[in-house]
Design a protein around this motif. Structure first.
Motif, PDB file in Angstrom:
ATOM      1  N   GLY A 139      -3.941  -3.678  24.491  1.00  0.00           N
ATOM      2  CA  GLY A 139      -2.552  -4.031  24.750  1.00  0.00           C
ATOM      3  C   GLY A 139      -2.349  -5.519  24.950  1.00  0.00           C
ATOM      4  N   THR A 140      -3.206  -6.143  25.737  1.00  0.00           N
ATOM      5  CA  THR A 140      -3.025  -7.578  25.970  1.00  0.00           C
ATOM      6  C   THR A 140      -3.359  -8.396  24.729  1.00  0.00           C
ATOM      7  N   ALA A 141      -4.399  -7.985  23.987  1.00  0.00           N
ATOM      8  CA  ALA A 141      -4.749  -8.691  22.745  1.00  0.00           C
ATOM      9  C   ALA A 141      -3.635  -8.529  21.710  1.00  0.00           C
ATOM     10  N   ALA A 142      -3.096  -7.324  21.594  1.00  0.00           N
ATOM     11  CA  ALA A 142      -2.004  -7.072  20.648  1.00  0.00           C
ATOM     12  C   ALA A 142      -0.769  -7.873  21.033  1.00  0.00           C
ATOM     13  N   ALA A 143      -0.437  -7.872  22.311  1.00  0.00           N
ATOM     14  CA  ALA A 143       0.739  -8.616  22.772  1.00  0.00           C
ATOM     15  C   ALA A 143       0.590 -10.110  22.484  1.00  0.00           C
ATOM     16  N   ARG A 144      -0.608 -10.620  22.675  1.00  0.00           N
ATOM     17  CA  ARG A 144      -0.855 -12.039  22.426  1.00  0.00           C
ATOM     18  C   ARG A 144      -0.630 -12.374  20.947  1.00  0.00           C
ATOM     19  N   GLN A 145      -0.882 -11.403  20.088  1.00  0.00           N
ATOM     20  CA  GLN A 145      -0.693 -11.611  18.653  1.00  0.00           C
ATOM     21  C   GLN A 145       0.711 -11.204  18.189  1.00  0.00           C
ATOM     22  N   GLY A 146       1.530 -10.729  19.119  1.00  0.00           N
ATOM     23  CA  GLY A 146       2.875 -10.289  18.761  1.00  0.00           C
ATOM     24  C   GLY A 146       2.876  -8.963  18.024  1.00  0.00           C
ATOM     25  N   VAL A 147       1.876  -8.119  18.320  1.00  0.00           N
ATOM     26  CA  VAL A 147       1.704  -6.838  17.635  1.00  0.00           C
ATOM     27  C   VAL A 147       2.021  -5.707  18.599  1.00  0.00           C
ATOM     28  N   ASP A 148       2.764  -4.720  18.130  1.00  0.00           N
ATOM     29  CA  ASP A 148       3.039  -3.518  18.907  1.00  0.00           C
ATOM     30  C   ASP A 148       1.889  -2.534  18.684  1.00  0.00           C
ATOM     31  N   ARG A 149       1.310  -2.031  19.764  1.00  0.00           N
ATOM     32  CA  ARG A 149       0.158  -1.126  19.647  1.00  0.00           C
ATOM     33  C   ARG A 149       0.480   0.095  18.802  1.00  0.00           C
ATOM     34  N   SER A 150       1.624   0.699  19.033  1.00  0.00           N
ATOM     35  CA  SER A 150       1.965   1.916  18.286  1.00  0.00           C
ATOM     36  C   SER A 150       2.071   1.635  16.789  1.00  0.00           C
ATOM     37  N   ALA A 151       2.764   0.582  16.436  1.00  0.00           N
ATOM     38  CA  ALA A 151       2.903   0.229  15.025  1.00  0.00           C
ATOM     39  C   ALA A 151       1.542  -0.108  14.416  1.00  0.00           C
ATOM     40  N   ASP A 152       0.697  -0.778  15.188  1.00  0.00           N
ATOM     41  CA  ASP A 152      -0.639  -1.125  14.715  1.00  0.00           C
ATOM     42  C   ASP A 152      -1.469   0.125  14.441  1.00  0.00           C
ATOM     43  N   LEU A 153      -1.377   1.094  15.334  1.00  0.00           N
ATOM     44  CA  LEU A 153      -2.117   2.346  15.144  1.00  0.00           C
ATOM     45  C   LEU A 153      -1.599   3.105  13.925  1.00  0.00           C
ATOM     46  N   VAL A 154      -0.282   3.148  13.749  1.00  0.00           N
ATOM     47  CA  VAL A 154       0.287   3.812  12.571  1.00  0.00           C
ATOM     48  C   VAL A 154      -0.174   3.108  11.303  1.00  0.00           C
ATOM     49  N   ASP A 155      -0.193   1.778  11.310  1.00  0.00           N
ATOM     50  CA  ASP A 155      -0.673   1.024  10.148  1.00  0.00           C
ATOM     51  C   ASP A 155      -2.137   1.349   9.852  1.00  0.00           C
ATOM     52  N   HIS A 156      -2.935   1.480  10.894  1.00  0.00           N
ATOM     53  CA  HIS A 156      -4.351   1.825  10.713  1.00  0.00           C
ATOM     54  C   HIS A 156      -4.489   3.214  10.095  1.00  0.00           C
ATOM     55  N   VAL A 157      -3.741   4.180  10.609  1.00  0.00           N
ATOM     56  CA  VAL A 157      -3.810   5.545  10.085  1.00  0.00           C
ATOM     57  C   VAL A 157      -3.374   5.560   8.625  1.00  0.00           C
ATOM     58  N   ARG A 158      -2.303   4.845   8.312  1.00  0.00           N
ATOM     59  CA  ARG A 158      -1.800   4.772   6.938  1.00  0.00           C
ATOM     60  C   ARG A 158      -2.885   4.199   6.000  1.00  0.00           C
ATOM     61  N   ALA A 159      -3.503   3.099   6.397  1.00  0.00           N
ATOM     62  CA  ALA A 159      -4.544   2.474   5.571  1.00  0.00           C
ATOM     63  C   ALA A 159      -5.749   3.396   5.409  1.00  0.00           C
ATOM     64  N   PHE A 160      -6.124   4.093   6.471  1.00  0.00           N
ATOM     65  CA  PHE A 160      -7.269   4.992   6.417  1.00  0.00           C
ATOM     66  C   PHE A 160      -7.012   6.131   5.434  1.00  0.00           C
ATOM     67  N   ILE A 161      -5.811   6.710   5.483  1.00  0.00           N
ATOM     68  CA  ILE A 161      -5.473   7.796   4.554  1.00  0.00           C
ATOM     69  C   ILE A 161      -5.462   7.281   3.126  1.00  0.00           C
ATOM     70  N   LYS A 162      -4.894   6.098   2.905  1.00  0.00           N
ATOM     71  CA  LYS A 162      -4.866   5.531   1.550  1.00  0.00           C
ATOM     72  C   LYS A 162      -6.272   5.318   1.007  1.00  0.00           C
ATOM     73  N   LYS A 163      -7.182   4.923   1.867  1.00  0.00           N
ATOM     74  CA  LYS A 163      -8.553   4.637   1.434  1.00  0.00           C
ATOM     75  C   LYS A 163      -9.388   5.906   1.285  1.00  0.00           C
ATOM     76  N   HIS A 164      -9.248   6.850   2.209  1.00  0.00           N
ATOM     77  CA  HIS A 164     -10.158   7.991   2.261  1.00  0.00           C
ATOM     78  C   HIS A 164      -9.511   9.340   1.979  1.00  0.00           C
ATOM     79  N   GLY A 165      -8.186   9.375   1.855  1.00  0.00           N
ATOM     80  CA  GLY A 165      -7.489  10.652   1.720  1.00  0.00           C
ATOM     81  C   GLY A 165      -7.690  11.307   0.366  1.00  0.00           C
ATOM     82  N   ASN A 166      -7.679  12.643   0.398  1.00  0.00           N
ATOM     83  CA  ASN A 166      -7.723  13.394  -0.858  1.00  0.00           C
ATOM     84  C   ASN A 166      -6.290  13.559  -1.375  1.00  0.00           C
ATOM     85  N   GLU A 167      -6.118  14.286  -2.453  1.00  0.00           N
ATOM     86  CA  GLU A 167      -4.809  14.433  -3.078  1.00  0.00           C
ATOM     87  C   GLU A 167      -3.775  15.015  -2.103  1.00  0.00           C
ATOM     88  N   GLN A 168      -4.154  16.042  -1.360  1.00  0.00           N
ATOM     89  CA  GLN A 168      -3.239  16.680  -0.407  1.00  0.00           C
ATOM     90  C   GLN A 168      -2.861  15.714   0.724  1.00  0.00           C
TER      91      GLN A 168
END
Length: 83
Positions: A24-53
């Motif tokens: 939280g403090t590292a994200a805040a220092r960078q002007g990043v919202d933790r929730s949005a950052d986590l959603v971005d991570h999940v999105r990138a992970f699915i794009k990289k490793h997800g199957n068709e479904q």
């Protein structure tokens, strides 16, 4: 699949409090919202490793987010960080 299209799903996961606080403090220092950052991570992970479904689910989820934001006036503006 999500049954309730009116709300964003809320989930819980276990993480050491010190790690969460440091994130939280590292994200805040960078002007990043933790929730949005986590959603971005999940999105990138699915794009990289997800199957068709899983990629289809991601596409549907992105559409759901776009529709929700359109109904609510878009994504809330980022808060300006004070020095």
């Amino acid at each position: 699949m999500a049954d309730d299209k009116d709300h964003t799903f809320s989930t819980r996961f276990r993480i050491p409090r010190r790690m969460w606080d440091a994130y939280g403090t590292a994200a805040a220092r960078q002007g990043v919202d933790r929730s949005a950052d986590l959603v971005d991570h999940v999105r990138a992970f699915i794009k990289k490793h997800g199957n068709e479904q899983e990629l289809a689910e991601l596409t549907a989820a992105e559409q759901e987010l776009a529709e929700r934001r359109a109904r609510k006036g878009g994504r809330p503006p980022k808060k300006e960080q004070s020095a």
